[in-house]
Design a protein around this motif. Structure first.
Motif, PDB file in Angstrom:
ATOM      1  N   LEU A  37      -1.250   8.298  -9.166  1.00 14.34           N
ATOM      2  CA  LEU A  37      -0.067   8.532 -10.002  1.00 14.34           C
ATOM      3  C   LEU A  37       0.531   7.205 -10.483  1.00 14.34           C
ATOM      4  CD1 LEU A  37       1.809  10.771 -11.084  1.00 14.34           C
ATOM      5  CD2 LEU A  37       3.175  10.453  -9.018  1.00 14.34           C
ATOM      6  N   ARG A  38       0.638   6.237  -9.579  1.00 14.56           N
ATOM      7  CA  ARG A  38       1.160   4.921  -9.962  1.00 14.56           C
ATOM      8  C   ARG A  38       0.205   4.198 -10.899  1.00 14.56           C
ATOM      9  NH1 ARG A  38       1.765   1.619  -5.544  1.00 14.56           N
ATOM     10  NH2 ARG A  38       0.598   3.015  -4.226  1.00 14.56           N
ATOM     11  N   LEU A  40      -1.643   5.641 -13.130  1.00 11.77           N
ATOM     12  CA  LEU A  40      -1.460   6.235 -14.456  1.00 11.77           C
ATOM     13  C   LEU A  40      -0.325   5.529 -15.190  1.00 11.77           C
ATOM     14  CD1 LEU A  40      -1.841  10.065 -13.711  1.00 11.77           C
ATOM     15  CD2 LEU A  40      -3.605   8.409 -14.357  1.00 11.77           C
ATOM     16  N   GLU A  41       0.728   5.197 -14.460  1.00  4.04           N
ATOM     17  CA  GLU A  41       1.855   4.471 -15.054  1.00  4.04           C
ATOM     18  C   GLU A  41       1.462   3.043 -15.432  1.00  4.04           C
ATOM     19  OE1 GLU A  41       4.954   5.579 -15.961  1.00  4.04           O
ATOM     20  OE2 GLU A  41       4.041   7.518 -15.511  1.00  4.04           O
ATOM     21  N   ALA A  42       0.416   2.515 -14.812  1.00 10.15           N
ATOM     22  CA  ALA A  42      -0.054   1.155 -15.085  1.00 10.15           C
ATOM     23  C   ALA A  42      -1.138   1.136 -16.168  1.00 10.15           C
ATOM     24  CB  ALA A  42      -0.574   0.516 -13.795  1.00 10.15           C
ATOM     25  N   ASN A  83      -1.558  17.234 -15.879  1.00  9.51           N
ATOM     26  CA  ASN A  83      -1.608  15.886 -16.426  1.00  9.51           C
ATOM     27  C   ASN A  83      -2.819  15.817 -17.351  1.00  9.51           C
ATOM     28  OD1 ASN A  83      -0.366  12.971 -15.573  1.00  9.51           O
ATOM     29  ND2 ASN A  83      -2.438  12.787 -16.369  1.00  9.51           N
TER      30      ASN A  83
END
Length: 147
Positions: A37-38, A40-42, A83
């Motif tokens: 999940l993190r 994906l933000e990166a 997602n």
């Protein structure tokens, strides 16, 4: 041959027009989905969460989500959410999630895991470290499979 299903997620980055991925594996509850999940933000893209079906084509290893899990990711405390996901990608590296930060060697020797007859570079990573998603990007960059 029946494709193998691995307990882990798969995230990808595009490099020279090709999606290449990091297969995130480790014990249940270690933080694999949180790391994905993190990531994906990166700037990574989701391919699979929790389970990844791996298969070989043209001598390369690829992964995809099982049909029942395609486009889904677990967000602990919220549940399973949808997602946007890629249908598949080449697996470029295995990220083995460890339970403690001190379990990661400072300067590790190169290691490989053989999956479906294909040798894939493998790295240990503590998934709860804030920089973990960035480290995956750097690992892939050092292998020449990401920008």
């Amino acid at each position: 041959m029946i494709p193998e299903t691995r307990h882990g997620g798969l995230i990808a980055q595009r490099h020279q027009g090709v999606w290449r991925g990091a297969l995130i594996e480790g014990p249940s509850g270690v933080g694999k989905s949180d790391l994905a999940l993190r990531a994906l933000e990166a700037g990574f893209r989701l391919v699979a969460d929790d389970r990844t079906v791996v298969f070989v084509a043209g001598g390369r290893l690829y992964g995809k989500a099982p049909d029942t899990l395609a486009g889904l990711i677990e967000v602990r405390g919220l549940g399973v959410v949808t997602n946007t996901a890629l249908p598949f990608c080449e697996v470029a590296v295995v990220i083995r999630c460890v339970e403690r930060p001190d379990a990661v060697e400072r300067l590790p020797e190169p290691r490989f895991e053989r999956i479906e007859g294909v040798s894939i570079p493998m790295f240990d990573l503590w998934p709860r470290e804030p920089a973990a998603p960035l480290k995956i990007g750097r690992i892939m960059q050092s292998l020449g499979v990401a920008l």
